[in-house]
Design a protein around this motif. Structure first.
Motif, mmCIF file in Angstrom:
data_model
loop_
_atom_site.group_PDB
_atom_site.id
_atom_site.type_symbol
_atom_site.label_atom_id
_atom_site.label_comp_id
_atom_site.label_asym_id
_atom_site.label_seq_id
_atom_site.Cartn_x
_atom_site.Cartn_y
_atom_site.Cartn_z
ATOM 1 N N THR A 183 0.682 -1.383 0.104
ATOM 2 C CA THR A 183 0.168 -0.229 0.153
ATOM 3 C C THR A 183 1.419 1.367 -0.104
ATOM 4 O OG1 THR A 183 -1.863 -0.874 1.541
ATOM 5 C CG2 THR A 183 -1.717 1.145 1.286
ATOM 6 N N GLU A 184 0.926 1.853 -1.472
ATOM 7 C CA GLU A 184 2.163 3.191 -0.680
ATOM 8 C C GLU A 184 0.423 5.000 -0.984
ATOM 9 O OE1 GLU A 184 5.644 2.186 -3.351
ATOM 10 O OE2 GLU A 184 4.143 3.451 -4.432
ATOM 11 N N MET A 185 0.385 5.454 -0.196
ATOM 12 C CA MET A 185 -0.557 6.401 -0.173
ATOM 13 C C MET A 185 0.051 7.684 -1.001
ATOM 14 S SD MET A 185 -1.963 5.715 3.687
ATOM 15 C CE MET A 185 -0.384 6.677 4.898
ATOM 16 N N ASN A 186 -1.192 8.056 -1.886
ATOM 17 C CA ASN A 186 0.056 9.868 -2.129
ATOM 18 C C ASN A 186 -1.011 10.549 -1.316
ATOM 19 O OD1 ASN A 186 1.352 9.036 -4.355
ATOM 20 N ND2 ASN A 186 -0.696 8.071 -5.120
ATOM 21 N N LEU A 187 -1.038 11.112 -0.768
ATOM 22 C CA LEU A 187 -0.913 12.005 0.668
ATOM 23 C C LEU A 187 -1.537 13.807 0.026
ATOM 24 C CD1 LEU A 187 0.507 11.385 4.250
ATOM 25 C CD2 LEU A 187 -1.743 10.148 2.275
ATOM 26 N N GLY A 188 -2.484 14.152 -0.309
ATOM 27 C CA GLY A 188 -3.062 15.687 -0.494
ATOM 28 C C GLY A 188 -3.588 16.088 0.179
ATOM 29 N N PHE A 189 -3.109 17.664 0.274
ATOM 30 C CA PHE A 189 -4.307 18.379 1.308
ATOM 31 C C PHE A 189 -5.936 18.065 0.543
ATOM 32 C CE2 PHE A 189 -0.634 20.434 1.202
ATOM 33 C CZ PHE A 189 0.285 20.789 2.623
ATOM 34 N N GLY A 224 -1.517 9.099 7.970
ATOM 35 C CA GLY A 224 -2.955 8.801 8.150
ATOM 36 C C GLY A 224 -1.734 7.189 9.019
ATOM 37 N N GLN A 225 -1.138 6.195 8.195
ATOM 38 C CA GLN A 225 -0.414 5.495 8.845
ATOM 39 C C GLN A 225 0.330 5.450 9.043
ATOM 40 O OE1 GLN A 225 -1.644 1.634 6.694
ATOM 41 N NE2 GLN A 225 -3.756 2.683 6.184
ATOM 42 N N ASN A 226 1.400 4.511 9.545
ATOM 43 C CA ASN A 226 2.723 4.744 9.909
ATOM 44 C C ASN A 226 3.391 3.865 8.609
ATOM 45 O OD1 ASN A 226 2.166 5.088 12.713
ATOM 46 N ND2 ASN A 226 2.803 2.673 13.675
ATOM 47 N N GLY A 227 5.022 4.699 8.847
ATOM 48 C CA GLY A 227 5.313 4.891 6.717
ATOM 49 C C GLY A 227 6.544 4.763 6.557
ATOM 50 N N ILE A 228 6.802 4.830 5.829
ATOM 51 C CA ILE A 228 8.172 5.847 4.987
ATOM 52 C C ILE A 228 7.853 6.573 3.839
ATOM 53 C CG2 ILE A 228 10.715 5.445 4.191
ATOM 54 C CD1 ILE A 228 10.649 2.795 5.123
ATOM 55 N N VAL A 229 7.808 7.965 4.135
ATOM 56 C CA VAL A 229 7.841 8.596 2.711
ATOM 57 C C VAL A 229 9.302 8.247 1.658
ATOM 58 C CG1 VAL A 229 8.815 10.844 2.043
ATOM 59 C CG2 VAL A 229 8.000 10.801 4.558
ATOM 60 N N THR A 230 8.148 8.048 -0.023
ATOM 61 C CA THR A 230 9.350 7.546 -0.680
ATOM 62 C C THR A 230 9.099 8.541 -1.863
ATOM 63 O OG1 THR A 230 7.147 6.778 -1.878
ATOM 64 C CG2 THR A 230 8.408 4.955 -0.477
ATOM 65 N N ALA A 231 8.339 9.264 -1.740
ATOM 66 C CA ALA A 231 8.583 10.362 -2.849
ATOM 67 C C ALA A 231 7.256 11.769 -2.113
ATOM 68 C CB ALA A 231 7.473 10.251 -4.339
ATOM 69 N N VAL A 277 2.799 14.420 -1.016
ATOM 70 C CA VAL A 277 3.995 13.064 -0.045
ATOM 71 C C VAL A 277 3.453 12.117 -0.712
ATOM 72 C CG1 VAL A 277 4.980 12.467 1.514
ATOM 73 C CG2 VAL A 277 4.679 15.492 1.747
ATOM 74 N N THR A 278 3.977 10.494 -0.891
ATOM 75 C CA THR A 278 3.948 9.685 -0.952
ATOM 76 C C THR A 278 4.445 8.703 0.195
ATOM 77 O OG1 THR A 278 3.414 10.110 -3.405
ATOM 78 C CG2 THR A 278 3.627 7.858 -2.281
ATOM 79 N N VAL A 279 3.877 8.211 1.134
ATOM 80 C CA VAL A 279 4.572 7.280 2.092
ATOM 81 C C VAL A 279 3.278 5.571 1.743
ATOM 82 C CG1 VAL A 279 3.641 6.755 4.453
ATOM 83 C CG2 VAL A 279 3.779 9.286 4.053
ATOM 84 N N ALA A 280 4.844 4.928 1.558
ATOM 85 C CA ALA A 280 4.725 3.815 1.953
ATOM 86 C C ALA A 280 4.327 3.178 3.091
ATOM 87 C CB ALA A 280 6.021 2.915 0.894
ATOM 88 N N VAL A 281 3.055 2.229 3.024
ATOM 89 C CA VAL A 281 2.605 2.202 4.611
ATOM 90 C C VAL A 281 3.141 0.700 4.753
ATOM 91 C CG1 VAL A 281 0.539 1.305 5.615
ATOM 92 C CG2 VAL A 281 0.338 2.996 4.002
#
Length: 379
Positions: free
Chosen positions: A68-74, A183-190, A206-210
């Protein structure tokens, strides 16, 4: 005594006999030398065609990704004023990743608070009017219609107050949305947007790999995609660690091919292993049934005659080589895949094919030093 004339007639005959003798001796010597020349036997390197296997292997390279990879935006639009994370940073749920200018949204909160205060005064006024109308009606001074009108005005004031309260809550939410949180624990990938950039609502920043399950994504051509079904067990090896080999399972197969590469995306889930890191290069290997019999020979064994592909085979009984036409399937890093022309147990000259000729005598190495050509799958 012989006369001079008689001698002159006999001299040519004597010379002729002498020349014939010399020529005869020379020819005899050449024949003896030719008879002494031994036949040259050329040593050769050979491979033996092994029995065809029941399976062949497919392997494709890909990279390790989070399932799961989250592409987070405002959730609101605005100008980015602060970015608090970089690529590779570990984040936990609730951490602030970035902020946008909240001035306009804070002003909207003040406006909503003022509207709520006015609505509450309106409720108080309507409540007093309603109570006054009830008193007058009880004393039979005011008609019932005036009492009903006062009650409706009171209810309307309460509804306006409730609407103002909801508007205030919404304005406060807009202010909270000016902070982008994980929203979840992970690592920033982009990082897709930076300070000073104006972004719209939902624009990836910001993209976060969960944290959790990892998988490998590979691209499979259409001729092999039928061999990859969800649930199929495969082997995953990693370039960073030759000793690390894990059992994976095909989790997802794309329903359509990529328009550019014409390949299908296949995702293979991996067991949880701390040695597997995001971004590592992995090779997925799958065993499939060998519907066609392919044998592999070294590229150096391939020859060509009259535009046809051929090899030189060795007759074990006579130790002579003979040309044989073959049908080539394809070329790989391991050599040449042959579909027709070679049988189990055939000895094929593996090097020096340019020196071969039909029925040439050769010296074959013993069986222990001969190389065995095993069947391999078309990669």
């Amino acid at each position: 005594m012989f006369s001079l004339k008689t001698l002159s007639h006999r001299m040519p005959s004597a010379l002729s006999l002498a020349l014939v003798s010399v020529v005869g001796i020379g020819l005899s010597a050449c024949s003896e030398e030719k008879a002494e020349v031994k036949e040259v036997i050329r040593p050769v390197k050979v491979v033996e065609i092994a029995r065809a296997g029941d399976t062949r292997k497919l392997d494709y390279s890909g990279s390790v990704k989070a399932r799961t990879e989250m592409n987070l935006g405002f959730r609101v639009a605005g100008k980015i004023t602060e970015r608090l994370v970089d690529i590779g940073d570990r984040v936990t749920s609730g951490d602030t990743l970035a902020r946008i200018d909240a001035t306009d949204y804070q002003l909207a909160v003040k406006t909503a608070e003022a509207n709520l205060a006015a609505a509450e005064r309106g409720v108080e006024t309507a409540d007093l009017a309603n109570k006054r109308a009830e008193q007058l009606f009880d004393k039979s001074v005011a008609p019932k219609s005036q009492l009903e009108q006062a009650a409706l005005s009171h209810d309307q004031a309460i509804s306006q107050r409730d609407a103002a309260l909801s508007a205030l809550d919404q304005a406060k939410n807009q202010v909270s949305y000016t902070e982008l949180k994980a929203g979840q624990n992970g690592i920033v990938t982009a990082i897709n947007a930076d300070i000073g950039q104006v972004v719209g609502s939902g624009t990836p920043v910001v993209t976060v790999a969960v944290d959790g399950e990892k998988e490998v994504q590979i691209a499979v051509p259409e001729n092999d995609i039928a061999e990859f079904k969800p649930g199929k067990t495969v082997k995953a090896s990693f370039w960073a660690d030759d000793k690390l080999v894990l059992d994976g399972k095909v989790r997802e197969v794309s329903g359509s091919a990529d328009q550019q590469s014409r390949t299908f995306a296949v995702r293979v889930s991996l067991p949880n292993d701390p040695r597997v890191l995001l971004g590592m290069t992995a090779t997925i290997e799958a065993d499939i049934s060998n519907g066609n019999s392919y044998v592999s020979i070294p590229l150096s064994a391939l020859a060509e005659k009259d535009g046809k592909k051929m090899v030189w085979t060795v007759d074990r009984d006579t130790a002579t080589v003979h040309g044989r036409d073959i049908k080539v399937a394809d070329f790989t890093g391991d050599g040449v895949h042959v579909t027709e022309g070679l049988d189990t147990g055939d000895l094929v000259v593996a090097a020096g094919t340019q020196f071969m000729s039909e029925n040439l005598k050769v010296k074959v190495p013993d069986q222990q030093s001969a190389l065995a050509a095993t069947d391999q799958a078309v990669r």
